[in-house]
Structure formats: structure tokens, C-alpha cells
Design a protein around this motif. Structure first.
Motif, mmCIF file in Angstrom:
data_model
loop_
_atom_site.group_PDB
_atom_site.id
_atom_site.type_symbol
_atom_site.label_atom_id
_atom_site.label_comp_id
_atom_site.label_asym_id
_atom_site.label_seq_id
_atom_site.Cartn_x
_atom_site.Cartn_y
_atom_site.Cartn_z
ATOM 1 N N TRP A 158 9.842 40.486 40.962
ATOM 2 C CA TRP A 158 11.178 40.845 41.446
ATOM 3 C C TRP A 158 11.110 41.910 42.538
ATOM 4 C CZ3 TRP A 158 15.782 40.641 43.135
ATOM 5 C CH2 TRP A 158 16.542 41.801 43.299
ATOM 6 N N MET A 161 9.932 40.230 45.686
ATOM 7 C CA MET A 161 11.001 39.359 46.202
ATOM 8 C C MET A 161 12.056 40.205 46.922
ATOM 9 S SD MET A 161 13.644 36.994 43.980
ATOM 10 C CE MET A 161 15.261 36.565 44.671
ATOM 11 N N SER A 162 12.413 41.337 46.329
ATOM 12 C CA SER A 162 13.478 42.136 46.934
ATOM 13 C C SER A 162 13.029 42.696 48.291
ATOM 14 C CB SER A 162 13.966 43.231 45.987
ATOM 15 O OG SER A 162 12.928 44.090 45.647
ATOM 16 N N TRP A 179 20.869 36.752 46.295
ATOM 17 C CA TRP A 179 20.102 35.525 46.013
ATOM 18 C C TRP A 179 20.168 35.174 44.522
ATOM 19 C CZ3 TRP A 179 15.391 32.966 48.398
ATOM 20 C CH2 TRP A 179 15.465 32.962 49.796
ATOM 21 N N LEU A 180 20.033 36.194 43.659
ATOM 22 C CA LEU A 180 20.020 35.917 42.216
ATOM 23 C C LEU A 180 21.332 35.273 41.772
ATOM 24 C CD1 LEU A 180 18.355 39.208 40.853
ATOM 25 C CD2 LEU A 180 17.234 37.130 41.688
ATOM 26 N N SER A 187 15.749 31.341 43.736
ATOM 27 C CA SER A 187 15.188 32.648 43.368
ATOM 28 C C SER A 187 14.030 32.452 42.393
ATOM 29 C CB SER A 187 16.252 33.532 42.721
ATOM 30 O OG SER A 187 17.250 33.845 43.662
ATOM 31 N N PHE A 231 15.461 37.294 35.471
ATOM 32 C CA PHE A 231 14.689 37.177 36.721
ATOM 33 C C PHE A 231 13.456 38.090 36.819
ATOM 34 C CE2 PHE A 231 18.954 35.675 37.884
ATOM 35 C CZ PHE A 231 18.629 34.444 38.440
#
Ligand code: CP3
Length: 366
Positions: A158, A161-162, A179-180, A187, A231
Motif C-alpha cells: 500500500w 502504491m500510494s 483509487w481504492l 487497486s 487493501f
């Protein structure tokens, strides 16, 4: 040169305190290391940085080894952490990442819409793309001569990804969180790509000589419980399981794993059931409360406020004493609750390290 160095025949370990603490074994003093201990608060690092860019240092095994050794040569630390960055994984996936002087990491072309996932080099060969990290680890293990264990690390899915969506630092992570909510399937697709690379990356670090692994979920705190459980947590769990399975398949001994979810006090219970030997804590949770939530068998790491290092030496001694009295000396690794700031006086780091050793030794002898 380091390609010829052995990845199995390393000098014997002289100080195994952090490994003993991670496994819950007895220690004669509490081990301590400092998150971001190899960095800009050290004049010798700033001197080296004035000649090379950040990623030039990271990608040069000789120089990365030299930087890793800087804090070890100055202080009586109980672990080294390989000098690198969590953002080498987005680079391995084909993204450009720059380190801007006063801004920090910056991605000139971040992911904007799910179609951008097609640009990622999903099946990247981790051994090839990140070979410089493994070389640096092997070289550092030999250079350390068994003085202290070497920690390898990765960002968690995560957090990576961020960064890839925000394109740099962000207080809210609102683009990545969008996105989530808007593209949950895509995602998960991105998180899976990252998880696979992270697993190979951590396994290769151990094969190269890393003796503990830390997974940084630095952006845990901007998720609520529901988003974290959907997530972030499943991937954190898959990583610890698959890294262990893969090492077993390769007949390489597993190493203790540390999960540090910054501001993740709201998921401590879940993290304590995620097969990591050590839970890193930031300074916002009371040690006793963390113990109540996680039970007695896990090891905690943390959690002094990084700003405590601005205090006077006398006050720092008091804070070290207070922290040790609350965590106890068993199942405990002393550290800050997040990375050290660049304007900290190295003398205060020395004071903290020495005081943690002295106070904990006295506690244990009593
Ligand atoms: O701990 C260590 O000494 C090992 C090296 C290490 C670095 N980054 C070196 C670094 C480690 C473990 C990291 C992890 C890292 N990198 C994290 C997770 C830990 C955390 O702080 O939450 C994150 C989020 C990053 C991304 C990153 N890299 C940021 C946000 C920045 C800029 C801000 C800052 O703290 O400097 C970096 C740059 C960076 N990584 C530097 C160092 C020594 C300074 C770069 C420079 O010299 O310009």
C-alpha cells in the motif's frame, strides 16, 4: 568485485542481541538501532551526498556499504540497516523516481488512471533490476565482520502504491485513496504486482546475507480500519508467509521479520496475527496498551518520539528510562517511533544508545 564474495561463508556473528530479542530469547542488555540511522544527520553522509545523487549512492554497492557502516562506526548500535530506499521497487517496475533536494522523492510520470498499469514492467527480473542491493548486502555482511546483524527491508504494497499514484509525498494520500474507492479491482491488481516483486526482493535479500527483514507500511495512518483490512493487511500477511515458504524451498534459513505500520495502532491486533516476530510501534501508542492488544509473545520495536532527540541529555536519559520501564527488557528492541530527522545532533544519538544499554543492563542485573 562483490560478485565473487561468498553469500554463505560470512564472518561469525559477535552480537546477536537483536536476533535474540526478536525471537523472545533472553538478552543481557536491550538492543537498539535507529530508523534512518544512515542519513543526513551524519556530516560524513552529507559530505558524500555533496558529490553524488541519492540514487547514485544507492545503486553503487561500494558506496551503499560505506554509508551503511557510517553509524556503526560511530555508535554502539546493535544492528546495521542496508542503505537503500523503499522506492527502488517502483524503479524496478520501470518508473522514474528522482530525489529532489528540498522536496524528497518525486515521480515525473505517476500512475493516474488504471490504464497506466500497462506501463509497468510487471514481470521484472528482481535479481537483475535490483542486483545492486543484493551486492551491497553481501559486501556489507563481509565488511561488518560479524559486529552486528544486517537488516534488509522493503516498503509494503500500500505504501508503495500510494507513492506511485501521488508521485511524491502527500499529507492526505487522497489521489491514491481515490483509487481504492473508484477502482478497487485495479487497486488489487497493482497491490498484487507489488506484493510479488516485494516477496522476491526480500527473499533475495536474505539469500544475499540479510539477517532480519523490516517491512515499512509508512502510510498505514491515512487508511481507516476497513480500507486497511481490505487493501493493506492481506498483502502484509502474504508477504510474511510466502517469504518464509520460498526460503524453505531454497533451503535457506528464515530470518526474523519486523512489520512497522506507522500510525497503525488501530490494526495492532490484526498485525499481531500476521506472522511477524516483531511489531514496530510509533510514539502515539502506550507500550502497556500495545502489550494488552498483542499479548506477551511478540517483540515490540520502538517507540521514542524522534523529536525527543532535540531534548537535553538529562531529559533524554529520563525518557530512555521511562521507555525501558514500560516496555521491559524482554521481547523488546529499542528504536525511535519513526525515522531520525536530519538536524539531530549525533552526540544525542550516542547518548541515547549508551543510556539504553546502561539502563537496561542495570535492570537485567537486578
Ligand atoms: O534506515 C536507514 O538508514 C536505511 C536507509 C533508508 C532510507 N530510506 C534512506 C534515505 C530506509 C530504510 C528508507 C526507507 C524509506 N524511504 C521509507 C520508510 C520509512 C519511513 O520514513 O516511513 C520511506 C517512506 C522512504 C521514501 C523516502 N526516501 C522519503 C520520503 C525521502 C525524503 C525524506 C527524507 O526523510 O529524507 C527519502 C530520501 C532518503 N531515504 C534519504 C535517505 C538517507 C535522504 C535523501 C537525501 O540524501 O537527499
Amino acid at each position: 568485485m562483490s560478485a565473487q564474495l561468498s553469500t554463505t561463508d560470512f564472518p561469525p556473528l559477535k552480537n546477536d542481541l537483536i536476533i535474540r530479542a526478536a525471537k523472545g530469547e533472553s538478552v543481557d542488555r536491550v538492543p537498539i538501532w535507529i530508523m534512518r540511522q544512515a542519513g543526513r544527520y551524519l556530516p560524513e553522509f552529507r559530505e558524500m551526498r555533496s558529490k553524488q545523487s541519492f540514487f547514485e549512492l544507492v545503486q553503487n554497492p561500494q558506496l551503499a556499504c560505506e554509508v551503511t557502516m557510517m553509524p556503526i562506526n560511530r555508535f554502539d548500535l546493535d544492528a546495521a540497516i542496508i542503505f537503500s530506499d523503499i522506492l527502488v521497487i517502483p524503479q524496478a517496475l520501470g518508473m522514474v523516481v528522482e530525489m529532489l533536494p528540498s522536496k524528497g522523492p518525486s515521480f515525473p510520470s505517476p500512475l493516474i488512471v488504471p490504464a497506466d498499469l500497462a506501463k509497468l514492467n510487471k514481470d521484472c527480473d528482481v535479481k537483475k533490476e535490483l542486483g545492486y542491493v543484493f551486492e551491497a548486502i553481501t559486501l556489507t555482511r563481509h565488511t561488518l565482520q560479524g559486529r552486528v546483524p544486517l537488516i534488509g527491508f522493503s516498503g509494503a504494497p500500500w505504501t508503495l502504491m500510494s507513492y506511485m499514484i501521488e508521485g511524491g509525498g502527500s499529507n492526505t494520500q487522497s489521489k491514491a485513496k481515490a483509487w481504492l474507492y473508484k477502482y478497487p479491482e485495479e487497486s488489487h491488481e497493482l497491490l498484487k504486482i507489488l506484493t510479488n516483486v516485494i516477496i522476491d526482493y526480500l527473499v533475495e535479500q536474505v539469500c544475499a546475507g540479510a539477517q532480519l527483514l523490516q517491512v515499512f507500511e509508512s502510510h498505514a495512518g491515512c487508511l481507516d480500519h476497513t480500507l486497511f483490512v481490505k487493501f493493506a493487511l492481506p498483502y502484509i500477511r502474504v508477504i510474511s508467509k510466502r517469504v518464509r515458504d520460498k526460503l524453505k524451498e531454497r533451503k535457506v534459513a528464515c530470518v526474523p521479520m519486523i512489520i512497522f505500520a506507522k500510525d497503525g495502532h488501530f490494526v495492532l491486533e490484526e498485525l499481531s496475527q500476521s506472522h511477524y516476530e516483531v511489531i514496530g510501534l510509533d510514539w502515539t501508542i502506550k507500550p502497556q496498551q500495545a502489550r494488552r492488544i498483542c499479548g506477551d509473545t511478540l517483540t515490540f520495536q520502538g517507540n521514542l518520539d524522534p523529536c525527543a532527540l532535540y531534548a537535553s541529555k538529562d531529559d533524554l536519559t529520563k525518557m530512555a528510562k521511562d521507555m525501558l520501564s514500560k516496555f521491559g527488557y524482554k521481547n523488546y528492541i529499542a528504536n525511535l517511533g519513526h525515522g531520525i530527522y536530519p538536524d539531530i545532533d549525533p552526540e544525542n544519538v550516542k547518548h541515547l544508545v549508551d543510556q539504553v544499554h546502561k539502563i537496561s543492563q542495570e535492570m537485567i542485573q537486578k
